[in-house]
Design a protein around this motif. Structure first.
Motif, PDB file in Angstrom:
ATOM      1  N   VAL A 451      11.509 -30.302  25.152  1.00  0.00           N
ATOM      2  CA  VAL A 451      12.716 -29.530  25.123  1.00  0.00           C
ATOM      3  C   VAL A 451      13.800 -30.011  24.006  1.00  0.00           C
ATOM      4  N   LYS A 452      13.677 -31.239  23.524  1.00  0.00           N
ATOM      5  CA  LYS A 452      14.458 -31.835  22.383  1.00  0.00           C
ATOM      6  C   LYS A 452      13.569 -31.686  21.009  1.00  0.00           C
ATOM      7  N   VAL A 453      12.227 -31.437  21.205  1.00  0.00           N
ATOM      8  CA  VAL A 453      11.363 -31.556  20.087  1.00  0.00           C
ATOM      9  C   VAL A 453      11.305 -32.780  19.359  1.00  0.00           C
ATOM     10  N   GLY A 454      10.755 -33.802  19.966  1.00  0.00           N
ATOM     11  CA  GLY A 454      10.430 -34.999  19.224  1.00  0.00           C
ATOM     12  C   GLY A 454       9.904 -36.080  20.323  1.00  0.00           C
ATOM     13  N   PHE A 455       9.421 -36.997  19.795  1.00  0.00           N
ATOM     14  CA  PHE A 455       8.877 -38.018  20.967  1.00  0.00           C
ATOM     15  C   PHE A 455       9.899 -38.885  21.595  1.00  0.00           C
ATOM     16  N   VAL A 456       9.730 -39.237  22.842  1.00  0.00           N
ATOM     17  CA  VAL A 456      10.505 -39.827  23.722  1.00  0.00           C
ATOM     18  C   VAL A 456      10.919 -41.214  23.154  1.00  0.00           C
ATOM     19  N   SER A 457      12.310 -41.430  22.932  1.00  0.00           N
ATOM     20  CA  SER A 457      12.675 -42.183  22.023  1.00  0.00           C
ATOM     21  C   SER A 457      13.928 -43.033  22.747  1.00  0.00           C
ATOM     22  N   ASP A 458      14.189 -42.712  24.152  1.00  0.00           N
ATOM     23  CA  ASP A 458      15.341 -43.514  24.985  1.00  0.00           C
ATOM     24  C   ASP A 458      14.804 -44.446  25.686  1.00  0.00           C
ATOM     25  N   GLN A 459      13.485 -44.936  25.667  1.00  0.00           N
ATOM     26  CA  GLN A 459      12.740 -46.323  26.374  1.00  0.00           C
ATOM     27  C   GLN A 459      12.406 -47.253  25.615  1.00  0.00           C
ATOM     28  N   PRO A 460      12.819 -48.569  25.598  1.00  0.00           N
ATOM     29  CA  PRO A 460      12.442 -49.600  25.002  1.00  0.00           C
ATOM     30  C   PRO A 460      10.960 -49.843  25.089  1.00  0.00           C
ATOM     31  N   GLU A 461      10.137 -49.608  26.332  1.00  0.00           N
ATOM     32  CA  GLU A 461       8.955 -49.905  26.743  1.00  0.00           C
ATOM     33  C   GLU A 461       8.420 -49.088  27.654  1.00  0.00           C
TER      34      GLU A 461
END
Length: 506
Positions: A451-461
């Motif tokens: 949807v946002k077009v990018g790798f998931v980036s809101d998770q620290p692990e």
């Protein structure tokens, strides 16, 4: 009665002569031939297909920088305390499977060459230009040659070898038992002479390099997918790294994609690298080859040419390979793209025509972080003109610029995070003013957000794997610029969604 000297029969003279010839000529010649055969070979492992060659073929770097194969295999076990996790995979290096389901013995982006009697291993182009993408956690990854190596942590890779070489365990007393434990097929000569000598030589060589790369330890962590390219290049010219302007440091930039190089040089040559400091693709490639350990005399020109031929036509996989596209929404986004983006980034993901495509936009206009631009100095550009002196391909096109180049957007969905320093996690975030972009996010996850077009980036692990926290407030990490009316950040939210949907078709 006079004594008559004994005269040997002709047959005995012949046998003695033959014995002398064997001792004086044949045995030394045989020994020389054996030594030449044992230590004189210079034979890389070759691959038939161009993609396999790209992933595992040699550039020539094994000559000077190559680790003996079994030392390479043993180091992650002997010096594992300097790694973030098990093996080279913990540095973001990627392993493929053999037909029988077992893992290959070398990761993607490494090559092997028989040289001076030892199989040697070092990195090649694919280590910086291959990564994976997944549709969801737990799903199998799709390996994509040519995309930015978003998972590979170059700084941690360098520091691992430097720290290991300074450790007492980098010695035959520790390495040889580990090689035996792993089933290393060393013969007597290897076990008692070749490998002990190789271990000592490699340790001294890496420690010598460590002394020249101390500046790396003093920089903040780059994180996966990034490299400080041109400060490393300054080491080649023996720049006094401790006395350089501090503004030249903390300047890592994202690894770029390398697809579709032909339209980047034909019908007109584009300005290459993030700052557009060269317009010659072959110079750019030979410059990048220094990062794989080559020197002018050891550059494997025919095998580099194979990579060059492949990247001329190589294409990124379509977004629709893994995800769906809303055709109506993409159609609505097409005219928005033409109005705001096409002049700088091309008419489409395959048509790179546009007035400013492949041209440098001044920093005052684009407004993005300046560290990468400042790290490439006039002095370095002058020194690069001396590289390959005496060769037909001596460098002549490197120059200092004052901005960043407008790049075509082929495969843009796989080139996240965005901007030259990877400071914006998704295309949707890039369409927001800088103040609304994420201040912190996590890099190193290959699960994709369609949807946002990018790798998931809101998770620290995730799944026990910890990701890298990227702080845009740190030097060199600024996420400003590429904003304002001309860049689409003032569009309505539904227009931004349509524009992102159209970019998925690239």
């Amino acid at each position: 009665m006079p004594i008559i000297p004994a005269v040997l029969p002709p047959s005995r003279w012949k046998r003695r002569f033959q014995a002398l010839v064997a001792i004086a000529v044949v045995l030394p010649a045989t020994l020389v031939l054996w030594l030449v055969g044992r230590f004189g070979a210079d034979t890389p492992v070759d691959y038939t297909g161009p993609v396999e060659h790209f992933k595992y073929g040699s550039t020539g770097g094994e000559h000077e920088m190559g680790f003996p194969y079994w030392i390479w295999r043993a180091l992650p076990e002997v010096c594992g305390h300097y790694l973030p996790g098990p093996g080279y995979a913990s540095l973001g290096m990627l392993y493929e499977h053999n037909p029988d389901g077992s893992l290959k013995d070398l990761p993607v982006g490494t090559s092997k060459r028989r040289y001076q009697g030892v199989d040697r291993v070092f990195v090649n182009c694919a280590v910086c230009h291959t990564s994976t993408v997944r549709t969801a956690p737990g799903e199998p990854p799709l390996l994509v040659p040519g995309m930015p190596a978003a998972l590979f942590n170059m700084k941690a890779f360098e520091e691992f070898f430097f720290r290991c070489a300074a450790d007492p365990k980098f010695s035959k007393e520790y390495l040889l038992p580990e090689i035996r434990r792993q089933g290393g097929d060393l013969d007597l000569l290897d076990r008692y002479l070749v490998y002990p000598v190789a271990i000592a030589i490699m340790r001294d060589r890496v420690l010598a390099l460590k002394g020249r790369f101390e500046w790396v330890f003093e920089q903040k962590d780059w994180g996966p997918g990034r490299v400080d390219t041109f400060n490393s290049a300054k080491v080649i010219f023996n720049f006094p790294m401790a006395h350089l302007d501090p503004k030249e440091f903390d300047a890592p930039a994202d690894f770029p994609s390398i697809w579709l190089q032909r339209p980047r040089r034909e019908p007109r040559a584009m300005e290459l690298h993030w700052d557009g400091n060269n317009t010659d693709m072959t110079e750019r490639n030979k410059s990048a080859a220094f990062g794989t350990g080559v020197t002018p005399p050891t550059l494997d020109v025919p095998r580099i040419k194979r990579v060059e031929d492949w990247i001329l036509e190589a294409e990124p996989p379509a977004f629709s390979t893994l995800f769906s596209i809303d055709p109506a929404l993409a159609t609505r986004g097409a005219p928005i793209y033409r109005e705001y983006c096409a002049a700088c980034h091309g008419a489409s993901g395959r048509d790179f025509s546009g007035e400013y495509v492949g041209r440098v936009t001044p920093l005052d206009e684009i407004g993005t972080d300046r560290r990468r631009l400042d790290s490439y100095s006039e002095t370095l550009a002058v020194n690069q003109a001396t590289l390959y002196a005496g060769y037909p391909w001596r460098f002549s096109q490197f120059r200092k610029t004052h901005g960043y180049a407008n790049m075509p957007l082929d495969g843009i969905w796989l080139r996240a995070p965005y901007l030259h320093n990877g400071s914006v996690p998704s295309l949707r975030d890039l369409l927001e003013p800088a103040a609304a972009r994420p201040v912190e996010f996590w890099r190193g996850n290959d699960v994709f957000d369609p949807v946002k077009v990018g790798f998931v980036s809101d998770q620290p692990e995730a799944g026990g794997q910890k990701f890298f926290r990227f702080d845009t407030r740190a030097a060199g990490n600024g996420n400003g610029g590429h904003e304002g009316q001309a860049y689409g950040t003032a569009l309505a939210a539904d227009d931004k969604a349509a524009l992102v949907e159209f970019l998925k078709t690239f």
